[in-house]
Design a protein around this motif. Sequence first.
Motif, mmCIF file in Angstrom:
data_model
loop_
_atom_site.group_PDB
_atom_site.id
_atom_site.type_symbol
_atom_site.label_atom_id
_atom_site.label_comp_id
_atom_site.label_asym_id
_atom_site.label_seq_id
_atom_site.Cartn_x
_atom_site.Cartn_y
_atom_site.Cartn_z
ATOM 1 N N SER A 32 0.694 -1.169 -0.033
ATOM 2 C CA SER A 32 0.182 -0.149 -0.042
ATOM 3 C C SER A 32 0.784 1.248 -0.140
ATOM 4 N N SER A 33 2.183 1.138 0.360
ATOM 5 C CA SER A 33 2.860 2.250 0.399
ATOM 6 C C SER A 33 3.372 2.738 -0.945
ATOM 7 N N ARG A 34 3.307 1.946 -1.989
ATOM 8 C CA ARG A 34 3.401 2.249 -3.417
ATOM 9 C C ARG A 34 2.435 2.851 -4.378
ATOM 10 N N THR A 35 2.794 3.690 -5.108
ATOM 11 C CA THR A 35 2.188 4.347 -5.876
ATOM 12 C C THR A 35 1.353 3.340 -7.186
ATOM 13 N N ASP A 36 0.199 3.600 -7.831
ATOM 14 C CA ASP A 36 -0.516 2.785 -8.753
ATOM 15 C C ASP A 36 0.924 2.405 -9.783
ATOM 16 N N PRO A 37 1.397 3.376 -10.186
ATOM 17 C CA PRO A 37 2.246 3.050 -11.331
ATOM 18 C C PRO A 37 3.323 2.414 -10.735
ATOM 19 N N GLN A 38 3.926 2.352 -9.581
ATOM 20 C CA GLN A 38 4.912 1.585 -9.067
ATOM 21 C C GLN A 38 4.184 0.081 -8.920
ATOM 22 N N ARG A 39 3.042 -0.044 -8.461
ATOM 23 C CA ARG A 39 2.491 -1.317 -8.456
ATOM 24 C C ARG A 39 2.390 -2.136 -9.796
ATOM 25 N N ILE A 40 2.066 -1.309 -10.582
ATOM 26 C CA ILE A 40 1.749 -1.768 -11.847
ATOM 27 C C ILE A 40 3.368 -2.156 -12.682
ATOM 28 N N ASP A 41 4.230 -1.331 -12.293
ATOM 29 C CA ASP A 41 5.591 -1.632 -12.917
ATOM 30 C C ASP A 41 6.229 -2.847 -12.248
ATOM 31 N N VAL A 211 1.680 3.723 -20.719
ATOM 32 C CA VAL A 211 0.637 4.628 -20.592
ATOM 33 C C VAL A 211 0.350 5.133 -19.164
ATOM 34 N N VAL A 212 0.506 4.236 -18.458
ATOM 35 C CA VAL A 212 0.404 4.868 -16.858
ATOM 36 C C VAL A 212 1.450 5.625 -16.388
ATOM 37 N N LEU A 213 2.779 5.267 -16.842
ATOM 38 C CA LEU A 213 3.834 6.223 -16.473
ATOM 39 C C LEU A 213 3.710 7.371 -17.256
ATOM 40 N N GLU A 214 3.398 7.461 -18.379
ATOM 41 C CA GLU A 214 3.104 8.614 -19.178
ATOM 42 C C GLU A 214 2.259 9.606 -18.068
ATOM 43 N N MET A 215 0.966 9.041 -17.868
ATOM 44 C CA MET A 215 -0.032 9.575 -17.422
ATOM 45 C C MET A 215 0.538 10.177 -16.101
ATOM 46 N N GLU A 216 1.149 9.483 -15.283
ATOM 47 C CA GLU A 216 1.801 9.871 -14.188
ATOM 48 C C GLU A 216 2.676 11.219 -14.348
ATOM 49 N N ARG A 347 -0.632 16.357 -2.993
ATOM 50 C CA ARG A 347 0.867 16.044 -2.694
ATOM 51 C C ARG A 347 1.103 14.743 -2.013
ATOM 52 N N HIS A 348 0.118 14.211 -1.265
ATOM 53 C CA HIS A 348 0.137 13.088 -0.554
ATOM 54 C C HIS A 348 -0.830 11.980 -0.800
ATOM 55 N N SER A 349 -1.595 12.009 -1.941
ATOM 56 C CA SER A 349 -2.290 11.047 -2.472
ATOM 57 C C SER A 349 -2.045 10.221 -3.922
ATOM 58 N N ARG A 350 -2.955 9.274 -4.228
ATOM 59 C CA ARG A 350 -3.233 8.929 -5.651
ATOM 60 C C ARG A 350 -4.533 8.947 -6.106
ATOM 61 N N ALA A 351 -5.173 10.057 -5.885
ATOM 62 C CA ALA A 351 -6.573 10.046 -5.959
ATOM 63 C C ALA A 351 -6.863 10.270 -7.392
ATOM 64 N N SER A 352 -7.937 9.476 -7.790
ATOM 65 C CA SER A 352 -8.440 9.659 -9.458
ATOM 66 C C SER A 352 -9.763 10.608 -9.365
ATOM 67 N N TRP A 353 -10.410 10.615 -8.213
ATOM 68 C CA TRP A 353 -11.551 11.679 -8.074
ATOM 69 C C TRP A 353 -11.562 12.170 -6.708
ATOM 70 N N CYS A 354 -12.119 13.295 -6.758
ATOM 71 C CA CYS A 354 -12.256 14.057 -5.218
ATOM 72 C C CYS A 354 -13.590 14.891 -5.420
ATOM 73 N N SER A 355 -14.411 14.818 -4.316
ATOM 74 C CA SER A 355 -15.671 15.399 -4.202
ATOM 75 C C SER A 355 -15.795 16.508 -2.988
ATOM 76 N N VAL A 356 -16.146 17.621 -3.304
ATOM 77 C CA VAL A 356 -15.897 18.854 -2.080
ATOM 78 C C VAL A 356 -17.395 19.171 -2.043
ATOM 79 N N GLU A 357 -18.225 19.057 -0.711
ATOM 80 C CA GLU A 357 -19.242 19.256 -0.499
ATOM 81 C C GLU A 357 -19.581 20.402 0.490
ATOM 82 N N LEU A 358 -20.378 21.166 0.273
ATOM 83 C CA LEU A 358 -20.671 22.444 1.514
ATOM 84 C C LEU A 358 -22.187 22.267 1.722
#
Length: 420
Positions: A32-41, A211-216, A347-358
């Motif tokens: 879990s300490s690895r990023t998604d591109p690192q896992r795929i690699d 493709v994943v590395l290029e997207m990163e 800076r500290h996540s590998r998020a693909s989506w984020c929601s902000v609700e007020l």
Amino acid sequence: MVPLGSAALTRPARDGRYGSMGAVPTVARWWSSRTDPQRIDLYTRSSYYTTLVFVPVMLFFAAASDWVTASAWHPVVLLGSSVVTTAACLVLTRRGFHDRAAGPDRPALLVALVAGLITVLAALAATGEGPAPAAPWVTGLVGAAVLLALSVTVPTRPLVTGAAVTGVLAGAVALAEGNPPAAAVAIGASIGLAVAFFVTAFRFSVWILDVVLEMERTRGVQAQLAVAEERLRFARDLHDVMGRNLSAIAVKTQLAAELVRRGRDGAAEELADISRVAEESLREVRDVVRGYRRTDLPGELAGARSVLRAAGVGVTVTGEEEAEALPEPVQAALGWVVREAVTNVLRHSRASWCSVELRAAGGEAELQVTNDGAPGAGTAWGNGLTGLAERLAATGGRLSAGPAGDRFVLAATVPVRVSA
């Protein structure tokens, strides 16, 4: 989302002989300490290496059923040459992953081909005078191993051509072993198709990795561009404010100096104007900095959407209309929450989506930021979230942050009537 500045969780020291030893990281935490591109690699490399390591075993047992000779050197040569083939293919694979643009390593490729040829000859010789049904399949395994190592750097079309050549060679070996022409063609075609499917599947995994590395890399560049754009905006605003006043100060200073030099009246008035313009400039600079630092909630929400999208994160923002109706102290408090949450996502996540609700109801305004980029994140807070909680506590608000299933949720609640 990992809290900003968070420290690694540690277990309390144990009593006893080994009480001073630190906790050994679990495999799950290591993964879990690895990023998604690192896992795929890691997955792609391990798939290649594991498959190649089993090549000598598969070759050895494929030819074992054909051994009718009492000589012991045939199995030794077969096993030794297959190990050399595998070692050369591993070198080809490793160097290919290290430098994809350099192409296959020619010395390692030559060694793999020569050792593979010896492997095929050893499989044929091990049967003595009788037929060798496994020899065509040994040819296919050797060809598949070499093409597998080449698939890291070689495109798909040459690999398919190589698989066809492997099928032709396997069919020729089958024909030379006394099989009927139709059977030899069927054997060669089946081996060629199997090798083509096998190699293109691995080639596809390499393409996905690229493709994943290029997207990163693109996501990192987009985040840097968003920061650079904000810096340029601030520089442009500062230039627009200060350019005119500094030009006026320069002109009036030259005029006052010329009046003093010629002994004419009016120098005092010009110096007074210079002082006035300088004070005005100082006031305008303070306004610019104050506006830059001011946490305007609608502006922060719009900025969060822009920055996250620029970084490649899908984002939804709800409640912007309610933000404009909130008192200024509430907007300021929640604006800091938006800033800290977006900073942590970038800076500290590998998020693909984020929601902000007020939401504003019952005399309270609640802001919730959720993302999917921190599976297995700890519950310890870093300095950023700790300082944010203290800032909210001063206004009577409260902060909560932590994992919720496969998501990370940061929620802040502030009373709507807050003392300024």
